[in-house]
Design a protein around this motif. Structure first.
Motif, PDB file in Angstrom:
ATOM      1  N   GLY A 111       7.624   1.249   6.261  1.00  0.00           N
ATOM      2  CA  GLY A 111       6.641   1.003   7.319  1.00  0.00           C
ATOM      3  C   GLY A 111       6.857  -0.278   8.090  1.00  0.00           C
ATOM      4  N   LEU A 112       7.858  -1.084   7.688  1.00  0.00           N
ATOM      5  CA  LEU A 112       8.062  -2.383   8.334  1.00  0.00           C
ATOM      6  C   LEU A 112       8.258  -2.298   9.848  1.00  0.00           C
ATOM      7  N   MET A 136      -8.671  -1.798  -9.883  1.00  0.00           N
ATOM      8  CA  MET A 136      -9.007  -0.854 -10.954  1.00  0.00           C
ATOM      9  C   MET A 136      -7.823  -0.579 -11.890  1.00  0.00           C
ATOM     10  N   GLN A 137      -6.666  -1.208 -11.604  1.00  0.00           N
ATOM     11  CA  GLN A 137      -5.469  -1.016 -12.441  1.00  0.00           C
ATOM     12  C   GLN A 137      -4.947  -2.394 -12.840  1.00  0.00           C
ATOM     13  N   GLY A 138      -4.831  -2.663 -14.112  1.00  0.00           N
ATOM     14  CA  GLY A 138      -4.367  -3.953 -14.591  1.00  0.00           C
ATOM     15  C   GLY A 138      -2.995  -4.309 -14.054  1.00  0.00           C
ATOM     16  N   GLY A 139      -2.858  -5.521 -13.509  1.00  0.00           N
ATOM     17  CA  GLY A 139      -1.581  -6.004 -12.980  1.00  0.00           C
ATOM     18  C   GLY A 139      -1.252  -5.522 -11.588  1.00  0.00           C
ATOM     19  N   ALA A 140      -1.979  -4.520 -11.091  1.00  0.00           N
ATOM     20  CA  ALA A 140      -1.634  -3.925  -9.802  1.00  0.00           C
ATOM     21  C   ALA A 140      -1.846  -4.896  -8.644  1.00  0.00           C
ATOM     22  N   VAL A 141      -2.896  -5.708  -8.708  1.00  0.00           N
ATOM     23  CA  VAL A 141      -3.181  -6.656  -7.628  1.00  0.00           C
ATOM     24  C   VAL A 141      -2.008  -7.608  -7.434  1.00  0.00           C
ATOM     25  N   SER A 142      -1.499  -8.148  -8.543  1.00  0.00           N
ATOM     26  CA  SER A 142      -0.395  -9.102  -8.446  1.00  0.00           C
ATOM     27  C   SER A 142       0.903  -8.430  -8.016  1.00  0.00           C
ATOM     28  N   GLN A 143       1.168  -7.234  -8.526  1.00  0.00           N
ATOM     29  CA  GLN A 143       2.394  -6.529  -8.137  1.00  0.00           C
ATOM     30  C   GLN A 143       2.387  -6.180  -6.654  1.00  0.00           C
ATOM     31  N   LEU A 144       1.238  -5.760  -6.124  1.00  0.00           N
ATOM     32  CA  LEU A 144       1.118  -5.524  -4.692  1.00  0.00           C
ATOM     33  C   LEU A 144       1.316  -6.819  -3.916  1.00  0.00           C
ATOM     34  N   TYR A 145       0.798  -7.913  -4.446  1.00  0.00           N
ATOM     35  CA  TYR A 145       0.946  -9.214  -3.779  1.00  0.00           C
ATOM     36  C   TYR A 145       2.417  -9.607  -3.664  1.00  0.00           C
ATOM     37  N   TYR A 146       3.177  -9.482  -4.772  1.00  0.00           N
ATOM     38  CA  TYR A 146       4.589  -9.879  -4.730  1.00  0.00           C
ATOM     39  C   TYR A 146       5.380  -9.000  -3.763  1.00  0.00           C
ATOM     40  N   ALA A 147       5.118  -7.693  -3.756  1.00  0.00           N
ATOM     41  CA  ALA A 147       5.810  -6.803  -2.818  1.00  0.00           C
ATOM     42  C   ALA A 147       5.432  -7.136  -1.384  1.00  0.00           C
ATOM     43  N   ASP A 148       4.156  -7.421  -1.181  1.00  0.00           N
ATOM     44  CA  ASP A 148       3.665  -7.802   0.141  1.00  0.00           C
ATOM     45  C   ASP A 148       4.376  -9.050   0.640  1.00  0.00           C
ATOM     46  N   ARG A 149       4.551 -10.032  -0.230  1.00  0.00           N
ATOM     47  CA  ARG A 149       5.184 -11.287   0.174  1.00  0.00           C
ATOM     48  C   ARG A 149       6.635 -11.070   0.614  1.00  0.00           C
ATOM     49  N   PHE A 155       6.867 -13.109 -15.712  1.00  0.00           N
ATOM     50  CA  PHE A 155       7.161 -11.929 -14.898  1.00  0.00           C
ATOM     51  C   PHE A 155       8.206 -11.098 -15.630  1.00  0.00           C
ATOM     52  N   LEU A 156       7.812  -9.932 -16.126  1.00  0.00           N
ATOM     53  CA  LEU A 156       8.638  -9.135 -17.016  1.00  0.00           C
ATOM     54  C   LEU A 156       9.435  -8.063 -16.271  1.00  0.00           C
ATOM     55  N   ALA A 157      10.360  -7.410 -17.003  1.00  0.00           N
ATOM     56  CA  ALA A 157      11.166  -6.336 -16.414  1.00  0.00           C
ATOM     57  C   ALA A 157      10.286  -5.189 -15.919  1.00  0.00           C
ATOM     58  N   SER A 158       9.187  -4.930 -16.615  1.00  0.00           N
ATOM     59  CA  SER A 158       8.270  -3.875 -16.172  1.00  0.00           C
ATOM     60  C   SER A 158       7.627  -4.234 -14.842  1.00  0.00           C
ATOM     61  N   ASP A 159       7.356  -5.527 -14.623  1.00  0.00           N
ATOM     62  CA  ASP A 159       6.827  -5.972 -13.336  1.00  0.00           C
ATOM     63  C   ASP A 159       7.861  -5.785 -12.227  1.00  0.00           C
ATOM     64  N   THR A 160       9.136  -6.021 -12.562  1.00  0.00           N
ATOM     65  CA  THR A 160      10.210  -5.824 -11.579  1.00  0.00           C
ATOM     66  C   THR A 160      10.269  -4.374 -11.121  1.00  0.00           C
ATOM     67  N   ALA A 161      10.208  -3.440 -12.073  1.00  0.00           N
ATOM     68  CA  ALA A 161      10.282  -2.016 -11.726  1.00  0.00           C
ATOM     69  C   ALA A 161       9.127  -1.599 -10.831  1.00  0.00           C
ATOM     70  N   ALA A 162       7.906  -2.039 -11.177  1.00  0.00           N
ATOM     71  CA  ALA A 162       6.737  -1.662 -10.387  1.00  0.00           C
ATOM     72  C   ALA A 162       6.771  -2.291  -8.998  1.00  0.00           C
ATOM     73  N   THR A 163       7.086  -3.582  -8.925  1.00  0.00           N
ATOM     74  CA  THR A 163       7.119  -4.283  -7.635  1.00  0.00           C
ATOM     75  C   THR A 163       8.215  -3.727  -6.738  1.00  0.00           C
ATOM     76  N   SER A 164       9.364  -3.353  -7.309  1.00  0.00           N
ATOM     77  CA  SER A 164      10.474  -2.799  -6.526  1.00  0.00           C
ATOM     78  C   SER A 164      10.077  -1.477  -5.875  1.00  0.00           C
ATOM     79  N   ALA A 165       9.384  -0.630  -6.613  1.00  0.00           N
ATOM     80  CA  ALA A 165       8.951   0.649  -6.052  1.00  0.00           C
ATOM     81  C   ALA A 165       7.978   0.436  -4.893  1.00  0.00           C
ATOM     82  N   LEU A 166       7.058  -0.500  -5.060  1.00  0.00           N
ATOM     83  CA  LEU A 166       6.109  -0.811  -3.991  1.00  0.00           C
ATOM     84  C   LEU A 166       6.833  -1.358  -2.768  1.00  0.00           C
TER      85      LEU A 166
END
Length: 524
Positions: A363-364, A260-273, A345-356
């Protein structure tokens, strides 16, 4: 010690796989970023990848291995082969039907898998097509998991630990094939990726079939029959899959909400990886190796060996997991920036993925402890208790993800950060429930060595975290949007090197590890 050698085999091959996986993710982020094609493919890959992790990383084998080991020890190789063939035939028949139904109904299933995509018809239709192409992968992977369980019971871990290497190399080849064909960040490139998933499944299946042949244990398809052994497998298997795969189910739920949020699926995926790296190397290695080891000791009535295996697994896992969790939580931005920030993959993606990533890192230890505690139940053919706790965790995570997503969005915060918070808390809750019950039953008794070592591991990890923060702050200018790529990698290398050296010194200074133990471990 054979247990440590097996950990090293599985963990080492998993490390190789994850290195190739990182290279693949770097290439994927460069090619697709977090746009429409990336979101559509990540949803398409999430569902078959869920089954890959459920089956390939031990959840299915939580039921199969104890029953197969019982047949092997009690009735001999021929009866064990017959049981494996019954299980294979039943699994094959069920999954063929499931695959056909899923492919035909995918246009409607997508409203469940990614309801947020419905607002963008082009993204929705692409996700449907890519999922239909990738879905047969789960049939291949499920059979691979069964074959892996057979080989693992015989103490053979190489083939089963190598299948992810095949997947990552195949998908990496698909990325460059798409670029060679001129399919840049467009739907055709996503289709090439989806075809790569299917091809990888076929190659992985061939690898395990060849492994069985080389170990003189080939299996043949039979007419599916619901024998008493199969009833027992189903009875144990369904709770086992739910219990062993709760972390991955939580991630799937997060993907559904994040659509339901644009780009969120991919950002969660990169953090998950990124946080999946230590989870795979440590948690999965322990889960894969510990279950057959404990099962054999229980069959032999050697309870002292059972407790020793469990304690050493806990000690080994935390020795590697705590520093990894601290590092990912303290310096997520340099890691994400150096690995992914290029191309689409932009700087804004870095900020969002880093927080996730920082939230997931907290929880690791919980995610890894689930892998440590669960085999103690599965080896005793108790899959219901972990399933109940998994359902409690799953319910808490689902309600928390939905609630926090909309709460964070109402405050103008990044909404999918709430999904990461809920997933982290759900994992810690599940691990706590599993340990409390084992301790109450007397099935997991912490020995003196573990009680002495764990606080020292925490202290050594905290010291490392302070050094990481100081070094990262000093080198922060190397991770800005204008910084050269080589500069980012050198700075990240310096941060990682400082962390490794600090932790190595700290574990010896605190007494978490001494030279005698290290020499013994290397020798074993």
């Amino acid at each position: 010690m054979k247990l440590y050698r097996s950990f090293a085999t599985v963990g080492g091959l998993t490390m190789v796989s994850r290195v190739f996986g990182f290279i693949r993710d770097i290439a994927f982020a460069w090619a697709f970023g977090s746009g429409m094609v990336a979101d559509a493919f990540n949803v398409a890959f999430r569902f078959p990848n869920l089954f890959r992790r459920l089956f390939g990383e031990g959840a299915f084998n939580s039921a199969f291995i104890p029953l197969f080991a019982k047949e092997l020890e009690g009735n001999g190789k021929d009866e064990a082969r017959a049981f494996a063939e019954e299980a294979m035939s039943g699994l094959f028949a069920v999954l063929i039907g499931l695959t056909i139904v899923a492919i035909l109904t995918m246009p409607w299933l997508m409203y469940i898998l990614a309801p947020g995509f419905a607002a963008t018809p082009e993204k929705f239709d692409l996700a449907v097509l890519l999922t239909q192409i990738t879905f047969p992968y789960l049939l291949c992977m499920s059979l691979v998991a069964l074959f892996s369980g057979v080989l693992n019971t015989f103490g053979k871990f190489v083939e089963s630990s190598s299948v992810s290497i095949v997947l990552n190399l195949t998908l990496l080849a698909a990325i460059f094939t798409g670029f060679a064909l001129g399919f840049h960040n467009d739907p055709a490139g996503g289709i090439v990726q989806a075809i790569g998933v299917f091809v990888a499944g076929v190659l992985q299946l061939w690898l395990l079939i060849d492994g069985l042949r080389r170990n003189n244990f080939t299996l043949k398809l039979r007419r599916p029959r619901m024998t008493p052994r199969m009833w027992r497998l189903v009875k144990l298997g369904i709770p086992g899959v739910i219990a062993g795969g709760v972390t991955q189910i939580n991630i799937l739920i997060g993907t559904i909400i994040a659509s339901m949020q644009g780009g969120a699926v991919s950002q969660l995926y990169y953090a998950d990886r990124l946080y999946e790296l230590p989870l795979a190397i440590v948690g999965i290695a322990i889960g894969v190796v510990l279950l057959p080891d404990v099962s054999r000791h229980l069959r032999a009535g050697n309870h002292e060996a059972v407790h020793d295996a469990q304690n050493r697994s806990l000690e080994f896992s935390m020795l590697l997991t705590f520093p990894a969790a601290v590092a990912l939580a303290v310096v997520p931005q340099p890691i994400v920036s150096a690995l992914f920030e290029r191309g689409m993959f932009l700087a804004s993606d870095t900020a969002a993925t880093s927080a996730l990533l920082a939230v997931f890192a907290i929880g690791l230890p919980g995610f890894v402890l689930i892998k440590v505690f669960s085999p103690s139940y599965f080896a005793r053919e108790d899959t219901k208790t972990p399933m109940y706790y998994a359902m409690i965790s799953l319910t808490a995570n689902t309600l928390g993800s939905i609630g926090l997503f909309f709460l964070f969005r109402s405050y103008g915060w990044m909404p999918h950060l709430g999904i990461a918070v809920a997933t982290t808390l759900g994992g810690l809750l599940n691990a706590s429930l599993l340990y409390a019950t084992l301790a109450r039953r007397g099935d997991f008794v912490l020995d003196r060595r573990v009680k002495r070592t764990l606080p020292r591991i925490v202290l050594a990890s905290a010291l490392m975290g302070v050094v990481l923060w100081l070094v990262a702050r000093t080198l922060s200018h190397h991770f800005g949007p204008e910084a050269a790529e080589w500069s980012r990698f050198l700075a990240l290398f310096a941060i990682v090197g400082a962390g490794l050296i600090t932790y190595a010194v700290a574990v010896f200074l605190t007494g978490a590890l001494d030279r005698r133990q290290l020499r013994s471990f290397i020798k074993r």
